[in-house]
Scaffold this motif. Structure first.
Motif, PDB file in Angstrom:
ATOM      1  N   ILE A  60      61.896 -71.288  44.051  1.00 17.67           N
ATOM      2  CA  ILE A  60      62.804 -70.808  42.230  1.00 17.67           C
ATOM      3  C   ILE A  60      64.331 -70.621  42.526  1.00 17.67           C
ATOM      4  O   ILE A  60      64.989 -70.454  43.045  1.00 17.67           O
ATOM      5  CB  ILE A  60      62.272 -69.091  43.228  1.00 17.67           C
ATOM      6  CG1 ILE A  60      60.798 -68.658  43.653  1.00 17.67           C
ATOM      7  CG2 ILE A  60      62.620 -68.082  41.857  1.00 17.67           C
ATOM      8  CD1 ILE A  60      60.613 -67.226  43.544  1.00 17.67           C
ATOM      9  N   LYS A  61      64.175 -71.366  41.225  1.00 16.99           N
ATOM     10  CA  LYS A  61      65.986 -71.272  40.751  1.00 16.99           C
ATOM     11  C   LYS A  61      67.041 -72.557  41.929  1.00 16.99           C
ATOM     12  O   LYS A  61      68.000 -71.317  41.667  1.00 16.99           O
ATOM     13  CB  LYS A  61      66.063 -69.834  39.940  1.00 16.99           C
ATOM     14  CG  LYS A  61      65.466 -69.104  39.162  1.00 16.99           C
ATOM     15  CD  LYS A  61      66.267 -68.305  38.639  1.00 16.99           C
ATOM     16  CE  LYS A  61      65.814 -67.662  37.657  1.00 16.99           C
ATOM     17  NZ  LYS A  61      66.133 -66.253  37.263  1.00 16.99           N
ATOM     18  N   ASN A  62      66.123 -72.749  42.684  1.00 14.85           N
ATOM     19  CA  ASN A  62      66.938 -73.864  43.209  1.00 14.85           C
ATOM     20  C   ASN A  62      67.247 -72.947  44.718  1.00 14.85           C
ATOM     21  O   ASN A  62      67.690 -73.847  45.332  1.00 14.85           O
ATOM     22  CB  ASN A  62      68.225 -75.141  42.225  1.00 14.85           C
ATOM     23  CG  ASN A  62      68.237 -75.486  41.186  1.00 14.85           C
ATOM     24  OD1 ASN A  62      66.351 -76.413  41.516  1.00 14.85           O
ATOM     25  ND2 ASN A  62      68.532 -75.806  40.563  1.00 14.85           N
ATOM     26  N   ASN A  63      66.270 -71.931  44.554  1.00 17.19           N
ATOM     27  CA  ASN A  63      66.526 -71.640  45.997  1.00 17.19           C
ATOM     28  C   ASN A  63      65.384 -71.728  46.758  1.00 17.19           C
ATOM     29  O   ASN A  63      64.180 -71.454  46.324  1.00 17.19           O
ATOM     30  CB  ASN A  63      66.367 -69.728  45.886  1.00 17.19           C
ATOM     31  CG  ASN A  63      68.437 -69.764  45.478  1.00 17.19           C
ATOM     32  OD1 ASN A  63      69.360 -70.350  45.699  1.00 17.19           O
ATOM     33  ND2 ASN A  63      68.322 -68.964  43.953  1.00 17.19           N
ATOM     34  N   GLN A  64      65.427 -71.703  47.842  1.00 18.89           N
ATOM     35  CA  GLN A  64      64.577 -72.344  48.897  1.00 18.89           C
ATOM     36  C   GLN A  64      63.842 -70.960  49.726  1.00 18.89           C
ATOM     37  O   GLN A  64      64.499 -69.988  49.689  1.00 18.89           O
ATOM     38  CB  GLN A  64      64.791 -72.779  50.656  1.00 18.89           C
ATOM     39  CG  GLN A  64      63.760 -73.612  51.416  1.00 18.89           C
ATOM     40  CD  GLN A  64      63.072 -74.991  50.467  1.00 18.89           C
ATOM     41  OE1 GLN A  64      63.879 -75.363  49.879  1.00 18.89           O
ATOM     42  NE2 GLN A  64      62.001 -74.729  50.455  1.00 18.89           N
ATOM     43  N   VAL A  65      62.414 -70.628  49.100  1.00 15.60           N
ATOM     44  CA  VAL A  65      61.562 -69.615  49.620  1.00 15.60           C
ATOM     45  C   VAL A  65      60.972 -69.800  50.623  1.00 15.60           C
ATOM     46  O   VAL A  65      60.256 -70.479  50.530  1.00 15.60           O
ATOM     47  CB  VAL A  65      60.888 -69.111  47.928  1.00 15.60           C
ATOM     48  CG1 VAL A  65      60.681 -67.879  48.197  1.00 15.60           C
ATOM     49  CG2 VAL A  65      61.710 -68.697  46.430  1.00 15.60           C
ATOM     50  N   TYR A  66      60.647 -68.623  51.437  1.00 15.12           N
ATOM     51  CA  TYR A  66      60.237 -68.522  52.563  1.00 15.12           C
ATOM     52  C   TYR A  66      58.811 -67.023  52.436  1.00 15.12           C
ATOM     53  O   TYR A  66      58.932 -66.198  51.255  1.00 15.12           O
ATOM     54  CB  TYR A  66      60.706 -68.244  53.331  1.00 15.12           C
ATOM     55  CG  TYR A  66      61.594 -69.269  54.561  1.00 15.12           C
ATOM     56  CD1 TYR A  66      61.350 -70.056  54.741  1.00 15.12           C
ATOM     57  CD2 TYR A  66      63.229 -69.710  53.976  1.00 15.12           C
ATOM     58  CE1 TYR A  66      62.588 -71.387  54.694  1.00 15.12           C
ATOM     59  CE2 TYR A  66      64.243 -70.745  53.776  1.00 15.12           C
ATOM     60  CZ  TYR A  66      63.715 -71.321  54.294  1.00 15.12           C
ATOM     61  OH  TYR A  66      64.375 -72.074  54.856  1.00 15.12           O
ATOM     62  N   LYS A  67      57.739 -67.309  52.784  1.00 10.47           N
ATOM     63  CA  LYS A  67      57.028 -65.950  53.542  1.00 10.47           C
ATOM     64  C   LYS A  67      57.034 -65.532  53.726  1.00 10.47           C
ATOM     65  O   LYS A  67      57.609 -65.639  54.847  1.00 10.47           O
ATOM     66  CB  LYS A  67      55.399 -66.692  53.518  1.00 10.47           C
ATOM     67  CG  LYS A  67      54.384 -66.227  53.186  1.00 10.47           C
ATOM     68  CD  LYS A  67      53.044 -67.220  54.082  1.00 10.47           C
ATOM     69  CE  LYS A  67      51.539 -66.083  53.225  1.00 10.47           C
ATOM     70  NZ  LYS A  67      50.868 -67.644  53.884  1.00 10.47           N
ATOM     71  N   GLY A  68      56.876 -63.939  53.214  1.00 10.93           N
ATOM     72  CA  GLY A  68      57.346 -63.097  54.619  1.00 10.93           C
ATOM     73  C   GLY A  68      58.427 -62.614  53.938  1.00 10.93           C
ATOM     74  O   GLY A  68      59.037 -63.019  53.448  1.00 10.93           O
ATOM     75  N   PHE A  69      58.688 -61.522  55.280  1.00  5.05           N
ATOM     76  CA  PHE A  69      59.690 -60.910  54.586  1.00  5.05           C
ATOM     77  C   PHE A  69      60.326 -60.158  56.301  1.00  5.05           C
ATOM     78  O   PHE A  69      59.650 -59.928  56.702  1.00  5.05           O
ATOM     79  CB  PHE A  69      59.359 -59.625  53.435  1.00  5.05           C
ATOM     80  CG  PHE A  69      61.063 -58.131  53.274  1.00  5.05           C
ATOM     81  CD1 PHE A  69      61.445 -58.665  52.567  1.00  5.05           C
ATOM     82  CD2 PHE A  69      60.875 -57.293  54.253  1.00  5.05           C
ATOM     83  CE1 PHE A  69      62.766 -57.961  51.971  1.00  5.05           C
ATOM     84  CE2 PHE A  69      61.500 -56.273  53.903  1.00  5.05           C
ATOM     85  CZ  PHE A  69      61.937 -56.517  53.264  1.00  5.05           C
TER      86      PHE A  69
END
Length: 102
Positions: free
Chosen positions: A61-70
């Motif tokens: 998202i907007k060049n930032n790696q996104v991971y599932k979960g919190f």
């Protein structure tokens, strides 16, 4: 950020007659309440703090790696550190929030 805490109807001091409901508690009671959205700002991904599933990357998202979960622990540790730095609070190890969930 709130600076006062108040007696509730079921507090021992209220039940014992030493205080009334709504009276300000004595001492230092500065605290912060964090309100967090269940979704990202663009409403595309759920970021529920109740999620225990931590998986690999699901994209960017907007060049930032996104991971599932919190990670609740990572959030608590980061919040403590930011608060301590902003306020100059000299936190001792025993007062740090305990690690409770993965």
């Amino acid at each position: 950020m709130e600076k006062n805490r108040y007696y509730k109807f079921n507090d021992p001091e209220v039940r014992g007659g030493q205080a009334r409901k709504g009276d300000i508690r004595q001492g230092h009671h500065m605290h912060v309440q964090v309100i967090m959205s269940a979704k990202t700002a663009d409403q595309q991904l759920a970021i529920s703090p109740h999620s225990t599933e931590l998986s690999g990357s699901i994209g960017k998202i907007k060049n930032n790696q996104v991971y599932k979960g919190f990670s609740r622990n990572q959030f608590k540790e980061g919040s403590e550190k930011a608060f301590d730095e902003m306020t100059g609070y000299p936190r001792k190890y025993r007062t740090a929030l305990p690690i409770t969930k993965p």
